[in-house]
Design an enzyme around this catalytic site. Structure first.
Site, PDB file in Angstrom:
ATOM      1  CG  HIS B  63      72.210 -37.088 -63.665  1.00 14.21           C
ATOM      2  ND1 HIS B  63      73.177 -37.729 -64.387  1.00 14.21           N
ATOM      3  CD2 HIS B  63      71.217 -37.990 -63.472  1.00 14.21           C
ATOM      4  CE1 HIS B  63      72.776 -38.979 -64.639  1.00 14.21           C
ATOM      5  NE2 HIS B  63      71.589 -39.162 -64.096  1.00 14.21           N
ATOM      6  CG  ASP B 306      67.916 -40.870 -62.860  1.00 16.77           C
ATOM      7  OD1 ASP B 306      68.941 -40.183 -63.019  1.00 16.77           O
ATOM      8  OD2 ASP B 306      67.454 -41.598 -63.750  1.00 16.77           O
TER       9      ASP B 306
END
Lengths: 312, 430
Positions: B63, B306
């Site tokens: 992200h 992640d």
């Protein structure tokens, strides 16, 4: 003089010596409640704030009266839990109270761990008056105080805790405290209200109320939030009461002199029948008195630490 | 000064032909030559004696927070953190604001990455409009704009029919769908893994079944449609078993896990540590062992970070309301090396396969190999360096890690990304 801690956040990490000191102090201070003039100078010059993010009547009144009987300056803050997401953070609220010269903050919060977050960020002592489903240490201390008064001690007692253990901070604090003091704890409820792997906390878990109560020295009902039925945890309140309610026939399995306890408020006819709640072995009302005494002891013992610090 | 010459590296290159000691000459963004000894000819030289050269790591799940959450991370800071972690390609998830559900957002990310990025950025587009799970996004247009895959990551596609149609539609374009597996009804406002620690701490539990039922659903849908699906951040023993079983039946399913699912357990939450709050939640020792075994036997194809940077303000709050996520770029390789290679679960070859070769293959991109004429994406690591993770030193804006203070082995020393030296001696130099 074992109690050197800044905060009381839970009983998980409180030693037997500390618990004994608190209970002994509570026994001494309880006599004040029987005096004609209920006033002592123990907390003179101390400021105590109760910061409640959740509704409470008895716990809050108990703390408030305890601090008033002992001459503290006290104030109450009722914050709505919704402000947690929007308004001031808990840390900022704590720092603000700190800067007003607060010696001790009593906090109740719907989220587990909130008192720990507060305690890490304030100089003031923090007492957890119930956080989410985690702990309610002063309730467990008053329960143990009451048991000790009647049974002489806690070691070896068989304590049956019946009801919604999954959502109960009262259950968790009692488990920690009673285990530390050498009592044996059994927990009973339907599987939906017993959390995963609870037996690893060192308790016996049963889904039979008869099995749990059999030979018990203490039978403690836990409050059932009636809305649990709506979230699928229970088929109906009626079914709960018929399988897990404590009535006279269940109680026959306990020891003859078993104590009947409940943290209150009681849903009569749900966790416990009126006949049981009002019978002579019931100490439900006495628990309330013990609560004031235990809280007086804690307020005194924790603020005394500040005196020592100032004297350094 | 023209080009870059890496001298005396031990080359570990499971996807390529050249392995062993050697020199690597980089010119114009590509590897010009790999040979036992290449004489210097005015290039900037890197003495890689004692270091191991790997194909640049490829993180197919991170992200970068831009656009919309620049206070948490930007493409500039995130790609620098990635480079510091040895990553030379990252695929960023679409839960930005606005979400990457239109070609315009994909184009914006690519433009920012070209202008400010330190490594290659491949945006992942949304499966459904606004990640709301009720209408398909313009999947073909997103791919045409440059998306590398599609996912509603951060959220599941909860509705089975919608996922069925998404997979079916994706089949016509051969689009890779990455599924965040989490049944919201089973999560039921839980905040940590269900088990001993949730019981002890009184935090609302999440059953493992919340992840597993959706893994099972995706496997069955992919089987029925004979199309491919990729399972994001696998965390449970049961999910590993379901994927293993599906692969054995010939289902076109691939899967990834993250370093925290083999390096930490739900015990890390003790003390209401919000830096250990992540979704899916940290599990138990049993799950950790299963994830390691699944990495070994190929059930889990890839290791991804992640990487989910958050501002301190989202973590310095009550556990229930704290944001989910771990800042992972700058610890991933070291955690993997320490907990998989040092502990004897994987060889370094196998680790590089999971962190570079397989991600390239699953995404269908170039990279993941050191070869002449190929992308000059190279990570140079010191396998003997032990150090203590210090979150304060992160290049990422997100300092949120449960591994602060952990002692690890295996350190990224230099990173060459697209032919450019991005990290030199542990410091970002671009």
């Amino acid at each position: 003089m074992a109690l050197k801690r800044k905060d009381l956040l839970g009983l998980r990490d409180v030693s037997a010596e500390e618990i004994t000191e608190i209970l002994d102090a509570a026994k001494t201070l309880r006599s004040i409640l029987e005096q004609n003039s209920k006033k002592t100078p123990h907390l003179q010059g101390k400021s105590i704030i109760t910061l409640f993010y959740e509704n409470s009547t008895r716990t809050r009144m108990s703390f408030e009266l305890a601090s008033k009987y002992m001459s503290a300056a006290s104030a109450n803050i009722s914050a709505s839990a919704s402000s947690v997401a929007k308004g001031e953070t808990l840390i900022d609220t704590g720092r603000t109270l700190d800067r007003m010269g607060t010696d001790l903050i009593v906090i109740r919060h719907p989220m587990s761990g909130a008192p720990h977050l507060l305690a890490q960020n304030v100089r003031a002592s923090v007492i957890n008056a119930g956080d989410g489903m985690n702990e309610h240490p002063t309730q467990a201390l008053l329960d143990m105080f009451t048991m000790r008064e009647h049974k002489g001690g806690l070691e070896g007692l068989n304590v049956a805790i019946v009801g919604d253990a999954a959502h109960s901070r009262v259950a968790r604090s009692n488990i920690w405290g009673l285990k530390t003091m050498g009592a044996k704890v059994r927990v009973c409820g339907p599987s939906t209200l017993i959390p995963d792997e609870m037996e690893k906390l060192g308790v016996m878990v049963s889904s039979s109320v008869e099995e749990a109560v059999d030979g018990a020295d203490v039978v403690m009902g836990l409050r059932l939030q009636l809305e649990r039925q709506k979230s699928g945890l229970l088929p109906s309140i009626y079914e709960y009461a018929s399988f897990f309610g404590i009535d006279e026939s269940v109680l026959k399995l306990a020891k003859k002199d078993a104590l009947i306890m409940h943290p209150g408020p009681v849903n009569r006819g749900v966790e416990i029948t009126s006949a049981v709640a009002d019978e002579e072995r019931s100490v439900i009302n006495e628990q309330v008195t013990s609560g004031v005494a235990v809280r007086m002891a804690l307020l005194y013992l924790l603020t005394r630490r500040n005196n020592e610090r100032t004297a350094d | 000064m023209n080009g870059l010459l890496i001298k005396n590296a031990r080359i570990v290159n499971p996807g390529g032909d050249y392995n062993g000691l050697g020199d690597i000459l980089v010119r114009g963004g590509v590897i010009d030559k790999i040979a036992p000894s290449i004489p210097a000819n005015g290039e900037k030289e890197i003495d890689a004696s004692g270091l191991t050269a790997l194909p640049g790591l490829i993180d197919m799940h991170c992200h970068l927070r831009e656009p919309g959450f620049e206070y948490k991370e930007t493409i500039a800071t995130g790609t620098r953190a990635a480079a510091r972690g040895g990553f030379t390609t990252v695929a960023c998830m679409p839960n930005t604001d606005p979400p990457a559900d239109t070609p315009a957002v994909i184009a914006y990310i690519l433009k920012k990455a070209a202008e400010e990025g330190a490594v290659r950025v491949l945006p992942v587009g949304c499966v459904t409009r606004g990640q709301k799970g009720s209408e398909l996004a313009d999947m073909g247009a997103l791919m045409e704009a440059g998306a590398v895959a599609l996912s509603d990551d951060g959220f599941p596609v909860a509705d089975g029919h919608m996922m069925h149609m998404a997979l079916r539609y994706a089949r016509s374009f051969d689009i890779l769908l990455i599924s965040h597996c989490e049944d919201p009804a089973l999560v039921n406002s839980g905040v940590m893994n269900e088990g001993y620690w949730s019981t002890l701490l009184g935090l609302r539990p999440i059953t493992r079944a919340a992840e597993e039922v959706m893994v099972a659903r995706e496997a069955l849908l992919a089987q029925a449609l004979d199309t491919r699906v990729h399972i994001a951040h696998v965390s449970t023993e049961g999910a590993c078993a379901l994927i293993r079983d599906a692969k054995a039946r010939g289902v076109r399913i691939t899967a990834e896990t993250c370093p925290h699912y083999f390096s930490a357990t739900d015990a890390f939450v003790d003390g209401f540590n919000t830096n250990a709050k992540v979704n899916p939640p940290l599990r138990t020792e049993t799950d950790v062992a299963a994830v390691k075994a699944a990495l070994k036997d190929g059930t889990l194809d890839c290791i991804v970070t992640d990487h989910a940077p958050h501002h301190l303000d989202q973590k310095a709050v009550e556990f229930d309301v704290a944001a989910n996520g771990i800042s992972g770029f700058e610890t991933a390789f070291s955690l993997a090396y320490t907990n998989l290679v040092k502990s004897g679960v994987l060889t370094l070859h196998e680790l590089v396969t999971r962190m570079s070769v397989h991600p390239a293959a699953v995404l269908g991109i170039d990279g993941g190999v050191l070869m002449e004429g190929g992308r000059a994406d190279i990570a140079l690591v010191d396998e003997n360096a032990s150090y203590t993770i210090d979150a304060k030193s992160f290049v990422s804006k997100g300092k949120n890690t449960p591994f602060d203070g952990a002692k690890v082995t295996g350190r990224i020393v230099h990173t060459v990304a697209g032919g450019r030296l991005a990290v030199e001696s542990g410091s970002v130099v671009v």
